[in-house]
Scaffold this active site. Structure first.
Site, short mmCIF file in Angstrom:
data_model
loop_
_atom_site.label_atom_id
_atom_site.label_comp_id
_atom_site.label_asym_id
_atom_site.label_seq_id
_atom_site.Cartn_x
_atom_site.Cartn_y
_atom_site.Cartn_z
CE LYS A 37 31.95 48.68 55.15
NZ LYS A 37 31.47 49.90 55.79
CG HIS A 44 19.55 55.32 58.17
ND1 HIS A 44 19.05 55.59 59.42
CD2 HIS A 44 20.80 54.84 58.37
CE1 HIS A 44 19.94 55.25 60.34
NE2 HIS A 44 21.01 54.79 59.73
CG ASP A 88 28.34 52.56 47.46
OD1 ASP A 88 27.54 52.44 46.51
OD2 ASP A 88 28.07 52.22 48.61
CG MET A 141 27.99 62.26 51.27
SD MET A 141 29.78 62.39 51.51
CE MET A 141 30.02 61.13 52.78
#
Lengths: 305, 305
Positions: free
Chosen positions: A64, A132, A218, A215
């Site tokens: 990805k 978003h 990263d 979340m």
């Protein structure tokens, strides 16, 4: 023959159900599949960044390419392209543009974690972050728990107010902006979905029995949770080796998080009492993208894609 | 809109001239462009390997997915897919399948190195290796030097004989199989194009004035050259940081190879006398793939691709 699914096609094909099934498949594959080191690169302008996340599991192998172009105004700042190789020949099998679908994928990981770890009677959801991704998280979590009330915490009061109104309009749930302390203390499920580089709240505000899904982190330097929470919480993540290097647990010196896939497979304990504080860190891993692409291809072309 | 160039299209579009121009652009960009860590992954079958090489330079940003599926019989064992992102938005710009073109790309790097480093009067070329890449190397080198005679060295005598006949048939040059010692000693230009994991010849066999292009080593453990050659040779490579980790110079403890791009740009010396032994190591870098893809797109679609 190479198959191509455009952004418009994948955005029309994806839904919560597809994303959740693909996420479950990916998490269950973490025990047997492989993921390879994440590359973080950039264009000639250093603030335009891309990541390469690659892996293989079963008959899936690919990468990805995620991109973050912060100056985008007309287009979303995040894009995502998933490239699958043919497992039999190594040649290009399919290219799937998946910017919109990627938000479903990330929220589906959250929903899996909440379903596995949060109290069954969780009725209050607090979301920190109004970007978003936030609405996707609220929708996905409310599919797996009887959420009745949503608190929204944002840096900018106007954004939190606008987002709360959007949550109510889209989901029909009561939603209201509040301060971080109230939002954290009231939460049965607390979701952080920000690009923060420092803790968003104080560990002492967290009530017993809370589930937290982090979340946002990263990459190196990103952080949403206070490290003090680790002493009193049970820790879970998507991929331990990744979570402790580029995810939230990079900041937890001695943390040994448990892979959510092990919990889903019945090989590890999840929540053990209504008083447990559970923490799930999502840093995002390639198998999620590969199973998502396969699911989109299957929905688009059927069995014989 | 995303642009797609299939394997059949790129194979028909590519030629030595396009590949050489793209390689020159890539090597000149090594000073200003960026390359990111190389990922080496595999499918569920560990011997089916892929590599991700990503980078950016000017308005190019993207990744080459190279694959090596050794069990392929109908299809080539190597495949290559180049993905370009739009530098303005980060979205997918183009996908170029480039398995056949990749062999031209690699040989073009060799030709650039030979043109920059080998003696102008080089007339004898020895190639060690008789695989798919070898004929590309012979053709590319003979475009930049007045090669009259080709020696072929291979592990299997029948393969060397067959390949020598193929060289003569394709290029018209005299070509003959020989042993490693004779081939190395007679060479003005010596090219190694193998998957070897140990030295292919003895350093003492190399005559003063020889240029050596080591094209094969592109991963941990791969090796074509004897380390004893480093004490008496001037050392060059594509990317020093990559060459000393996954290229030939991983085996040369104190080697500080010079980037060929610096020689091409006039910023570093190349050959300084007819007696110099020069060594060029090619491990392959992303900017070669990005400029190749751009050149193929330009030839396919013109200025306004």
């Amino acid at each position: 023959m190479t198959t191509f699914v455009s952004e418009a096609e994948s955005a029309a094909l994806v839904d919560d159900e597809l994303a959740l099934a693909a996420a479950r498949e990916a998490f269950l594959a973490t025990g047997t599949g492989q993921t390879f080191p994440v590359v973080i690169g950039n264009s000639s302008l250093p603030h335009n960044r891309f990541t390469l996340k690659s892996g293989s599991a079963g008959d899936l192998v690919g990468v990805k390419i995620g991109s973050f172009w912060p100056d985008n105004t007309e287009l979303p700042r995040h894009s995502s392209t998933i490239v699958l190789l043919d497992p039999a020949t190594g040649r290009l099998r399919a290219v799937v543009e998946a910017a919109a679908a990627n938000a479903y994928r990330t929220a589906a990981a959250d929903a899996l974690a909440v379903d596995a770890l949060a109290r069954k009677d969780s009725r209050t959801l607090t979301i920190i972050g109004t970007g978003h991704q936030a609405l996707h998280e609220v929708r996905a979590v409310s599919r797996v728990r009887p959420i009745e009330r949503v608190f929204v915490v944002g840096r900018r009061p106007d954004a939190a107010k606008t987002f709360a109104a959007q949550v109510t309009a889209v989901t029909g749930m009561t939603a209201e902006p509040t301060d971080a302390r109230t939002g954290v203390a009231e939460a049965d499920v607390l979701v952080t979905a920000t690009t923060s580089r420092e803790p968003l709240f104080d560990a002492s505000w967290v009530a017993p029995g809370t589930h937290i899904s982090a979340m946002g982190a990263d990459g190196p330097g990103k952080q949403e949770l206070p490290v003090a929470i680790y002493d009193r919480a049970r820790l879970f993540c998507d991929l331990p080796e990744q979570s402790t290097t580029i995810g939230e647990f990079q900041h937890a010196q001695a943390a040994v998080p448990v892979a959510l896939g092990s919990v889903l497979a019945g090989d590890a304990d999840g929540r053990t009492s209504p008083e447990d504080v559970t923490v799930f860190d999502s840093s995002g891993f390639a198998l999620q993208d590969l199973t998502l692409a396969a699911a989109l291809l299957h929905r688009r072309f059927g069995e014989h894609e």
